[in-house]
Design a protein around this motif. Structure first.
Motif, PDB file in Angstrom:
ATOM      1  N   UNK A  95       0.794  -1.215   0.000  1.00 46.01           N
ATOM      2  CA  UNK A  95       0.000   0.000   0.000  1.00 46.01           C
ATOM      3  C   UNK A  95       0.832   1.273   0.000  1.00 46.01           C
ATOM      4  N   UNK A  96       2.155   1.153   0.003  1.00 44.17           N
ATOM      5  CA  UNK A  96       2.936   2.352   0.293  1.00 44.17           C
ATOM      6  C   UNK A  96       4.179   2.447  -0.573  1.00 44.17           C
ATOM      7  N   UNK A  98       6.296   4.840  -0.205  1.00 46.62           N
ATOM      8  CA  UNK A  98       7.348   5.214   0.750  1.00 46.62           C
ATOM      9  C   UNK A  98       8.032   3.970   1.290  1.00 46.62           C
ATOM     10  N   UNK A  99       7.231   2.949   1.582  1.00 48.40           N
ATOM     11  CA  UNK A  99       7.772   1.683   2.074  1.00 48.40           C
ATOM     12  C   UNK A  99       8.717   1.064   1.037  1.00 48.40           C
ATOM     13  N   UNK A 135       9.630  13.331   4.120  1.00 45.07           N
ATOM     14  CA  UNK A 135       9.776  11.893   4.392  1.00 45.07           C
ATOM     15  C   UNK A 135      10.934  11.265   3.607  1.00 45.07           C
ATOM     16  N   UNK A 256      -3.318   5.380   1.868  1.00 43.19           N
ATOM     17  CA  UNK A 256      -3.004   4.349   2.857  1.00 43.19           C
ATOM     18  C   UNK A 256      -3.579   2.989   2.506  1.00 43.19           C
TER      19      UNK A 256
ATOM     20  N   UNK B 280       7.113   3.796   6.606  1.00 38.68           N
ATOM     21  CA  UNK B 280       5.785   3.922   5.997  1.00 38.68           C
ATOM     22  C   UNK B 280       4.945   4.891   6.809  1.00 38.68           C
ATOM     23  N   UNK B 281       3.905   5.427   6.151  1.00 35.68           N
ATOM     24  CA  UNK B 281       2.976   6.298   6.881  1.00 35.68           C
ATOM     25  C   UNK B 281       1.961   5.433   7.605  1.00 35.68           C
ATOM     26  N   UNK B 282       1.861   4.176   7.187  1.00 38.17           N
ATOM     27  CA  UNK B 282       0.926   3.271   7.835  1.00 38.17           C
ATOM     28  C   UNK B 282       0.601   2.115   6.915  1.00 38.17           C
ATOM     29  N   UNK B 283       0.207   1.015   7.487  1.00 33.36           N
ATOM     30  CA  UNK B 283      -0.211  -0.147   6.695  1.00 33.36           C
ATOM     31  C   UNK B 283      -1.672   0.030   6.265  1.00 33.36           C
TER      32      UNK B 283
END
Lengths: 422, 422
Positions: A95-96, A98-99, A135, A256, B280-283
């Motif tokens: 979902x990310x 950034x990840x 970030x 998200x 990450x900003x969140x899962x």
């Protein structure tokens, strides 16, 4: 108006009035937030069809079990179209984005790229166009990577500086780029800048461009910016392994809960998979398939983004109009960008005042991104830049946000000028 | 039957007949797979209600945007109930508990735990109960961590060995455990083993137990195994920071599209979040919320698992019955486990024959987990252990899988014995 040219008496009079105005606004007890680039609830609702459509029976069985590490073919093909890549160059993840970026930097640190020494083994550096995305800078700071500021121009980062660092310093391993509707300035890299990035000589064989194409389909006007295809240019120069591209549907479907992707040369992707295969059996293919069913095509994505634009473009306009009304005509305490897409307005105030504007906004009930956040280590030496994120606030809350912002900028800058005249 | 006690002539006669039988089976052109612990499609269908229910309008707005790094409170509470932890000790992540394990090991390598030196800085070791889960061993091998085999007993790993290593060697930083319905032996750690793991002295302050509770609710009988709560015991001994627990809904809802969690002391979780906040900003909170709405309670999960059991228990039984029928009565070429839960049957064949069984199975159209995979570095020195995964194959394909497996075991082991008698 040129505040600096006012006499001390003129300035003191204006300042006193401004202080009263600010205090009246602060007393209203507003609570508003223009800090983060978050879509608003109305944007999220455009994707509810994706959550509600009965679809499980239509899913291919392969989406309903483990496996498929590189992502489902349908989404690889769709992202490939969006980004101008081959499907075989696209990895579809969770979902990310950034990840995916963090994990990519971590793989560089731990394992290295293309047979080069792991980045952990020596002191390395990243180039950071400023102002930029907090970030990104957070990731490199967390890994102890030295960050070098590169000033942004109207057409992208200062390429003379970039080329000089990359050609001569083998410890420079990467550069962070948001090439289209840049975070926060909103500018798009020119063809010349993209070409120079893709073709410049690099002292480090494992120099990598982290090409965060977060706003690839996020236009706000009828004259969308055109971003050159960096991969095509890099390939011609034999530099295709230099590019790590990233994108996601976070701001197309649900923040998200979207689907993120990486684009890279087949060789790089093979190397990435050789590590990722130990990290997971596969990302969420059901969500990938759900997205494929909902998004369908580049044309349909365009339709969705047009509807999003209807929701958020007026918010950008409201803020920019207010800035123009208050600080137009070559005013010397504030200048700002008018983005044709993306999620941010970049506001530069009188040097030395950004932090104080932030403090005043907060005291009056408006949360904005911390001053300095758009710079590595949170250090904007000039203390000038503020990032404004118009999307999340409801249209009804926006006037309050604008009122506080304008009053805070005026008060902070006038106070500073008045002090200087003491 | 004791094949080793047969005369050479008796064995040769049996072997010739067995070879003909195997060749007849191989000629049938079967294509079956009992290699991986994958749920079958009928199991996945039990979760389709989760995909089809119109629910977006009921979602809390906070689930429909960025943020909430530690997971939604509802799923933290549900996992806490399942695992016997406090909600404040539970992190809810993405779709893969393996990913959480890999990332946790990677954080140990890159940053270290609790102020200790990063694991990358020196040669470290993990204890690996064997036979065990190949993907665990894959992670530690990929990071260059030395793996030490610990033989499994009926009640868990040989604790005398474990205690000796952990107490005396500060470079031993971790142990991999699947404590309930262990992969692949199916055994459950006894209260004594759990207590000794939780309370044993450790030379390394940053020694960690990777407690992969993958099969916490995955019972196959009316007499489910009871696993002691390692966190409760560790807390009493002041060792709560030693435990990293993992679980997921992959085999409750959808494999590859479930929700995974980590359980750990609040102090450890705070440390983990201090890194994850850069990753990450969140899962995916929408998937977390979707799961919460569907799963609802521990009792409802039990109902779902009972329905899964109806689907898969007969598959385990079919294989175990066939093994008993062919190799019962204290046979000297095969022994196996009869798991009360989980996803695997562990089959030990005559030493030196497992690889040949695998080769014969493959040649006859049956894919099984590579011989050796259940050992670190893929090295089963005795060449004995095979992991059987009954769930994925359809009931109609299962007889063919069993036929090939039995014939291959017999042929490989008899050939070996016959050779030895030359």
């Amino acid at each position: 108006m040129k505040y600096a040219e006012l006499t001390k008496e003129q300035l003191d009079t204006l300042l006193a009035a401004q202080r009263r105005e600010y205090e009246e606004i602060a007393a209203k007890g507003y609570k508003v937030d223009i800090a983060r680039g978050k879509p608003c609830f109305e944007q999220a609702k455009l994707a509810f069809g994706m959550l509600d459509a009965p679809m499980a029976e239509d899913f291919p069985k392969s989406s309903l079990n483990y496996g498929g590490l590189e992502g489902i073919p349908e989404m690889r093909a769709l992202f490939a179209q969006i980004l101008g890549l081959e499907p075989s160059e696209v990895f579809v993840g969770g979902n990310s984005s950034l990840n995916l970026m963090y994990d990519t930097v971590q793989r560089g640190m731990q394992f290295g790229f293309d047979g080069c020494e792991p980045w952990n083994r020596s002191a390395i550096k990243f180039l950071c166009p400023v102002p930029g995305y907090d970030r990104h800078f957070g990731i490199t700071e967390h890994f102890g990577i030295e960050m070098i500021n590169i000033p942004m121009n109207e057409d992208g980062p200062n390429m003379d500086l970039v080329e000089n660092y990359v050609a001569n310093d083998p410890s420079v391993k990467g550069i962070w780029c948001v090439p289209k509707y840049s975070n926060p300035t909103g500018i798009t890299y020119s063809d010349e800048v993209v070409t120079r990035l893709a073709t410049m000589p690099a002292a480090a064989k494992d120099f990598r461009i982290f090409w965060d194409n977060a706003y690839c389909v996020h236009d706000l006007t009828d004259t969308p910016a055109k971003l050159a295809n960096i991969m095509t240019i890099a390939k011609k120069a034999g530099n295709e392994d230099r590019i790590f591209e990233f994108a996601s549907t976070s701001k197309i479907t649900l923040a998200g809960a979207g689907v993120a992707c990486m684009g890279m040369s087949e060789k790089n992707l093979k190397e990435a998979l050789s590590h990722i295969t130990f990290q997971t059996i596969g990302y969420d293919k059901v969500n990938q398939y759900r997205h494929y069913v909902f998004l369908r095509s580049v044309d349909h994505i365009k339709e969705i983004m047009d509807r999003q634009r209807e929701i958020i473009a007026p918010k950008f306009k409201a803020i920019i109009d207010a800035l123009a009304q208050n600080f137009g005509d070559d005013c010397d305490i504030a200048s700002w960008t008018e983005p044709r897409g993306g999620y941010f307005i970049s506001l530069d105030v009188l040097g030395g005042c950004a932090k104080e504007v932030g403090r005043l906004c907060k005291a009056a009930g408006l949360t904005i991104t911390s001053a300095g956040a758009t710079y590595p280590y949170g250090k904007d030496d000039a203390d000038r830049n503020l990032r404004i994120a118009p999307t999340f606030t409801s249209e009804s809350d926006l006037p309050a946000a604008i009122e506080i912002l304008i009053a805070s900028v005026k008060l902070a800058c006038m106070s500073k000028l008045a002090e200087e005249k003491e």
